[in-house]
Design an enzyme around this catalytic site. Structure first.
Site, short mmCIF file in Angstrom:
data_model
loop_
_atom_site.label_atom_id
_atom_site.label_comp_id
_atom_site.label_asym_id
_atom_site.label_seq_id
_atom_site.Cartn_x
_atom_site.Cartn_y
_atom_site.Cartn_z
N CYS A 147 -5.62 7.43 9.31
CA CYS A 147 -5.73 6.92 10.69
C CYS A 147 -5.36 7.74 11.81
CB CYS A 147 -4.64 5.76 10.59
SG CYS A 147 -5.09 4.29 9.87
N ARG A 205 -8.42 -0.77 4.22
CA ARG A 205 -7.46 0.26 3.80
C ARG A 205 -6.25 -0.25 3.46
NH1 ARG A 205 -6.58 4.77 7.27
NH2 ARG A 205 -5.40 5.26 5.51
N LYS A 209 0.76 -1.14 0.23
CA LYS A 209 0.10 -0.15 -0.16
C LYS A 209 0.86 1.16 0.05
CE LYS A 209 -1.63 1.62 4.10
NZ LYS A 209 -1.49 3.03 4.30
N ASN A 210 1.86 1.17 0.80
CA ASN A 210 2.84 2.47 1.05
C ASN A 210 3.71 2.66 -0.13
OD1 ASN A 210 1.22 2.85 3.33
ND2 ASN A 210 2.94 2.36 4.76
N ARG A 251 -1.22 14.44 12.73
CA ARG A 251 -0.64 14.44 11.50
C ARG A 251 -0.27 15.58 10.62
NH1 ARG A 251 -1.80 8.86 10.20
NH2 ARG A 251 0.02 8.79 8.68
N ASP A 285 4.48 0.62 12.05
CA ASP A 285 3.32 -0.03 11.42
C ASP A 285 3.38 -1.46 12.04
OD1 ASP A 285 3.35 1.69 8.27
OD2 ASP A 285 3.05 2.28 10.11
C1 EPZ Z 1 4.05 6.95 6.26
O1 EPZ Z 1 3.20 7.87 6.81
C2 EPZ Z 1 3.15 5.76 6.17
N1 EPZ Z 1 1.83 6.08 5.18
C3 EPZ Z 1 2.64 5.42 7.42
O2 EPZ Z 1 2.06 3.79 7.42
C4 EPZ Z 1 3.93 5.11 8.49
O3 EPZ Z 1 3.36 4.77 9.69
C5 EPZ Z 1 4.81 6.31 8.31
O4 EPZ Z 1 5.04 6.57 7.05
C6 EPZ Z 1 5.95 6.08 9.11
O5 EPZ Z 1 6.97 4.87 8.72
C7 EPZ Z 1 2.16 6.10 4.04
O6 EPZ Z 1 3.15 5.71 3.65
C8 EPZ Z 1 0.89 6.24 3.26
P1 EPZ Z 1 6.08 10.36 8.46
P2 EPZ Z 1 3.68 9.39 6.92
O7 EPZ Z 1 5.64 11.70 7.63
O8 EPZ Z 1 4.46 9.88 5.71
C9 EPZ Z 1 5.64 13.73 11.84
C10 EPZ Z 1 0.13 2.50 7.64
O9 EPZ Z 1 -0.31 1.97 8.71
N2 EPZ Z 1 5.52 14.56 10.67
O10 EPZ Z 1 7.12 9.57 8.14
O11 EPZ Z 1 2.39 10.08 7.27
C11 EPZ Z 1 4.53 12.80 11.99
O12 EPZ Z 1 3.56 13.42 12.73
C12 EPZ Z 1 0.69 4.19 7.69
O13 EPZ Z 1 0.38 2.00 6.60
C13 EPZ Z 1 5.63 16.03 10.85
O14 EPZ Z 1 5.87 16.30 12.02
O15 EPZ Z 1 4.76 9.47 7.96
C14 EPZ Z 1 5.05 11.58 12.70
O16 EPZ Z 1 5.40 11.74 13.91
C15 EPZ Z 1 0.30 4.54 9.19
N3 EPZ Z 1 5.28 16.73 9.77
C16 EPZ Z 1 6.33 11.41 11.97
O17 EPZ Z 1 6.92 12.55 11.33
C17 EPZ Z 1 5.22 16.43 8.55
O18 EPZ Z 1 5.04 17.32 7.66
C18 EPZ Z 1 6.38 10.31 10.82
O19 EPZ Z 1 5.65 10.67 9.89
C19 EPZ Z 1 5.09 14.83 8.27
C20 EPZ Z 1 5.18 14.25 9.33
#
Ligand code: EPZ
Length: 417
Positions: A116, A398, A22-23, A121, A306
């Site tokens: 989620c 999802r 998915k990701n 986020r 995850d």
């Molecule tokens: C991706 O989400 C994945 N989703 C998530 O999988 C996964 O948990 C996550 O990466 C971490 O590996 C997809 O790829 C669609 P991040 P993403 O930006 O991109 C903070 C699942 O279950 N952050 O790496 O949203 C954020 O709040 C899903 O498949 C900011 O502060 O994750 C978090 O604490 C859930 N500002 C941390 O960084 C931003 O602009 C990691 O987020 C962006 C993120």
């Protein structure tokens, strides 16, 4: 809303080919906007998040059609630049369309993404990345407007955000000049996005490391990509085997992408063997798992956030106490109260979960509150005594393509009604 009825106690045996990730497919779908010619996506999983991305592409004027497990996207006639709140809120990945829209159309009007409930986020890193590439990005009353084609530049991420890295790559592939992304996320899905952009005629290098370079000024064309196996679905399936006992062979996933999960299960007493594209996994029913040292989630190649929920469900019946430290999201223990309903002994201390192993869980009526939490409850139910009724399956759909079929093929008894 349908309910999954899961009979626990049967060991899992057999072989299963893991679905496409998915990701990985979600940023690739957004990237199809960059190409004026058709793109063929092989091994594309049938997920509600994929349906949501297809809906956005069609809303923007692209055509999408399924040919078996292939999805063909033609964005040649795409002209839209705005995505409404309903579509944006359908999932977190809707924000991935920002970079491609800025690159292809020179403008974008979006609202904040959904996804989620794992805590806040924010998307500040995404917006800062596009500003660093020369786009004028404004936020007002919940609407994000982006004006001006990206020039390129240096994007230094405060945190190796997966989504922000992907948005910068997608935007950079359509920028006039080069872009360098520093402190980039290193996930396998980032490497696949590099492979995809290069298949379209881009010149991206460095993915998998912390510095990624995206050549600007390159005309992009059509191409094809085969989506890699989903490492989190693989971790969930193996968690089910660890919980219920049994022996399976997983195909279609690179064991190196989930090596921290495999190491944990080996330390817990499971037998693991791997080869290119295959993983053999066994947990003898008469040998309960044993607890392992503290598990802290971290950006790749650390232990994946995850996988925290499904792996925790498997360790709920290990001998001893296992501590899970969730460092990535502030509210990613939604599955804990539901696991307690099934007899798990888990106490929460801030971002830590102390999981004291019990002999066996029992069936209960439980509800999924997020995608991987739902996977965790299915894992727990497979090893539990009796029947579990699992609600909130829309969360599961999802990211898991026919979760019940996957486990039933291995001997589970799951019915969706
Ligand atoms: C991706 O989400 C994945 N989703 C998530 O999988 C996964 O948990 C996550 O990466 C971490 O590996 C997809 O790829 C669609 P991040 P993403 O930006 O991109 C903070 C699942 O279950 N952050 O790496 O949203 C954020 O709040 C899903 O498949 C900011 O502060 O994750 C978090 O604490 C859930 N500002 C941390 O960084 C931003 O602009 C990691 O987020 C962006 C993120």
């Amino acid at each position: 809303m349908s309910v999954m009825y899961i009979q626990g106690g049967a060991p899992l045996e057999g072989a299963w080919r893991v679905q496409g990730a998915k990701n990985s497919v979600l940023p690739v779908l957004a990237g199809c906007l960059l190409s004026p010619q058709p793109v063929v996506i092989r091994n594309c999983p049938r997920l509600s998040d994929v349906d949501a991305a297809v809906d956005i592409l069609q809303h923007l004027g692209a055509s999408c059609r399924w040919e078996g497990e292939k999805l063909v996207v033609d964005a040649g006639q795409a002209s839209g630049t705005a995505i409404d709140e309903g579509r944006m809120r359908a999932m977190r990945s809707s924000i991935m369309f920002l970079g491609p829209l800025a690159a292809r159309m020179g403008e974008a009007t979006l609202t904040y993404p959904g996804g989620c409930e794992l805590g806040p986020r924010p998307i500040d890193l995404h917006l800062e990345a596009l500003r660093a590439m020369g786009c004028q990005v404004e936020e007002q009353d919940g609407t994000i407007t982006c004006r001006g084609r990206p020039r390129g530049g240096v994007v230094t991420l405060k945190f190796p955000s997966v989504g922000a890295t992907e948005n910068a790559m997608l935007c950079g592939a359509g920028a006039a000049e080069d872009t360098t992304i520093v402190n980039a996320a290193r996930e396998p899905e980032i490497v696949q996005l590099q492979q995809f952009l290069n298949a379209l005629g881009g010149e991206v290098t460095g993915a998998g490391g912390s510095v990624i370079t995206v050549r600007g000024g390159r005309p992009l064309h059509g191409g094809a990509i085969s989506i890699l196996g989903d490492r989190i679905v693989a971790a969930t399936l193996l968690s089910g085997v660890a919980a219920a006992g049994g022996e399976v062979e997983l195909q279609g996933v690179d064991w190196r992408h989930l090596s921290t999960v495999l190491q944990l299960f080996e330390q817990g007493g499971c037998r693991v063997r791997s080869a290119p594209g295959r993983i053999w996994f066994c947990r003898r029913e008469d040998v309960p798992m044993k607890s392992v040292g503290p598990v802290a989630t971290a950006p790749y190649p650390g232990f994946p956030t995850d996988a925290q929920a499904p792996v925790m469900a498997a360790f709920a019946t290990a001998r001893g106490t296992t501590i899970f430290q969730e460092t990535m999201f502030s509210r990613r223990f939604g599955h804990v109260p539901e696991l307690r309903e099934m007899g798990a002994d888990i106490s929460l201390h801030g971002q830590g979960a102390w999981v004291r192993g019990v002999k066996r869980l029992h069936g209960a009526q439980v509800s999924a509150t997020d995608l991987r939490g739902g996977g965790a409850l299915a894992v727990a139910a497979l090893g539990a005594q009796g029947e579990t009724q699992l609600r909130g399956v829309e969360h599961i759909d999802r990211g898991y393509e026919h979760l019940e079929e996957m486990f039933n093929r291995l001997g589970a008894q799951i019915q969706r009604r």
